[in-house]
Design a protein around this motif. Structure first.
Motif, PDB file in Angstrom:
ATOM      1  N   GLY A  24       0.830  -1.204   0.000  1.00 48.64           N
ATOM      2  CA  GLY A  24       0.000   0.000   0.000  1.00 48.64           C
ATOM      3  C   GLY A  24       0.864   1.252   0.000  1.00 48.64           C
ATOM      4  N   THR A  25       0.209   2.375  -0.063  1.00 45.78           N
ATOM      5  CA  THR A  25       0.940   3.646  -0.081  1.00 45.78           C
ATOM      6  C   THR A  25       1.421   3.993   1.320  1.00 45.78           C
ATOM      7  N   ASN A  26       2.380   4.842   1.397  1.00 48.42           N
ATOM      8  CA  ASN A  26       2.965   5.251   2.673  1.00 48.42           C
ATOM      9  C   ASN A  26       2.259   6.515   3.155  1.00 48.42           C
ATOM     10  N   GLN A  27       0.997   6.347   3.573  1.00 47.42           N
ATOM     11  CA  GLN A  27       0.206   7.479   4.031  1.00 47.42           C
ATOM     12  C   GLN A  27      -0.465   7.120   5.342  1.00 47.42           C
ATOM     13  N   TYR A  28      -0.701   8.123   6.140  1.00 47.89           N
ATOM     14  CA  TYR A  28      -1.378   7.949   7.419  1.00 47.89           C
ATOM     15  C   TYR A  28      -2.774   8.544   7.295  1.00 47.89           C
ATOM     16  N   HIS A  29      -3.791   7.742   7.532  1.00 47.21           N
ATOM     17  CA  HIS A  29      -5.170   8.202   7.479  1.00 47.21           C
ATOM     18  C   HIS A  29      -5.695   8.266   8.912  1.00 47.21           C
ATOM     19  N   TYR A  30      -6.266   9.386   9.272  1.00 50.10           N
ATOM     20  CA  TYR A  30      -6.802   9.536  10.612  1.00 50.10           C
ATOM     21  C   TYR A  30      -8.189  10.151  10.540  1.00 50.10           C
ATOM     22  N   LYS A  31      -8.968   9.842  11.542  1.00 56.75           N
ATOM     23  CA  LYS A  31     -10.313  10.375  11.633  1.00 56.75           C
ATOM     24  C   LYS A  31     -10.241  11.725  12.334  1.00 56.75           C
ATOM     25  N   LYS A  32     -10.810  12.737  11.707  1.00 55.68           N
ATOM     26  CA  LYS A  32     -10.805  14.063  12.308  1.00 55.68           C
ATOM     27  C   LYS A  32     -11.842  14.090  13.426  1.00 55.68           C
ATOM     28  N   GLU A  33     -11.383  14.421  14.623  1.00 56.21           N
ATOM     29  CA  GLU A  33     -12.243  14.409  15.796  1.00 56.21           C
ATOM     30  C   GLU A  33     -12.716  15.825  16.099  1.00 56.21           C
ATOM     31  N   ASN A  34     -13.921  15.925  16.602  1.00 60.45           N
ATOM     32  CA  ASN A  34     -14.462  17.211  17.005  1.00 60.45           C
ATOM     33  C   ASN A  34     -13.646  17.728  18.191  1.00 60.45           C
ATOM     34  N   ARG A  35     -13.038  18.886  18.038  1.00 56.89           N
ATOM     35  CA  ARG A  35     -12.128  19.392  19.069  1.00 56.89           C
ATOM     36  C   ARG A  35     -12.844  19.765  20.357  1.00 56.89           C
ATOM     37  N   ILE A  36     -14.027  20.320  20.229  1.00 53.19           N
ATOM     38  CA  ILE A  36     -14.765  20.723  21.429  1.00 53.19           C
ATOM     39  C   ILE A  36     -15.174  19.481  22.220  1.00 53.19           C
ATOM     40  N   LEU A  37     -15.663  18.470  21.513  1.00 54.78           N
ATOM     41  CA  LEU A  37     -16.054  17.233  22.167  1.00 54.78           C
ATOM     42  C   LEU A  37     -14.852  16.545  22.807  1.00 54.78           C
TER      43      LEU A  37
END
Length: 71
Positions: A24-37
């Protein structure tokens, strides 16, 4: 460089394609979390905050019972 060290050579395009297919590609996928929560989740997970909330609830409960009993 010393005489017995080999020169580093990178991958050619076909090796890159094979590597990407296999690993696979050399990338990091992350879920953007609600900062206030996330902020409130971190704040209310602190033991001192939980203790203060429990103490205030206890105080309000005792105050209501005392007001009903004495007045």
């Amino acid at each position: 460089m010393e005489a017995n060290e080999q020169e580093l050579i990178g991958l050619n395009f076909s090796e890159v394609d094979e590597s990407r297919k296999e690993f696979g590609t050399n990338q990091y996928h992350y879920k953007k979390e609600n900062r206030i929560l996330a902020f409130f989740k971190n704040v209310f997970a602190e033991p001192m905050i939980l203790l203060l909330l429990a103490a205030s609830e206890f105080t309000l409960l005792i105050d209501n019972i005392a007001m009903d009993f004495f007045f």
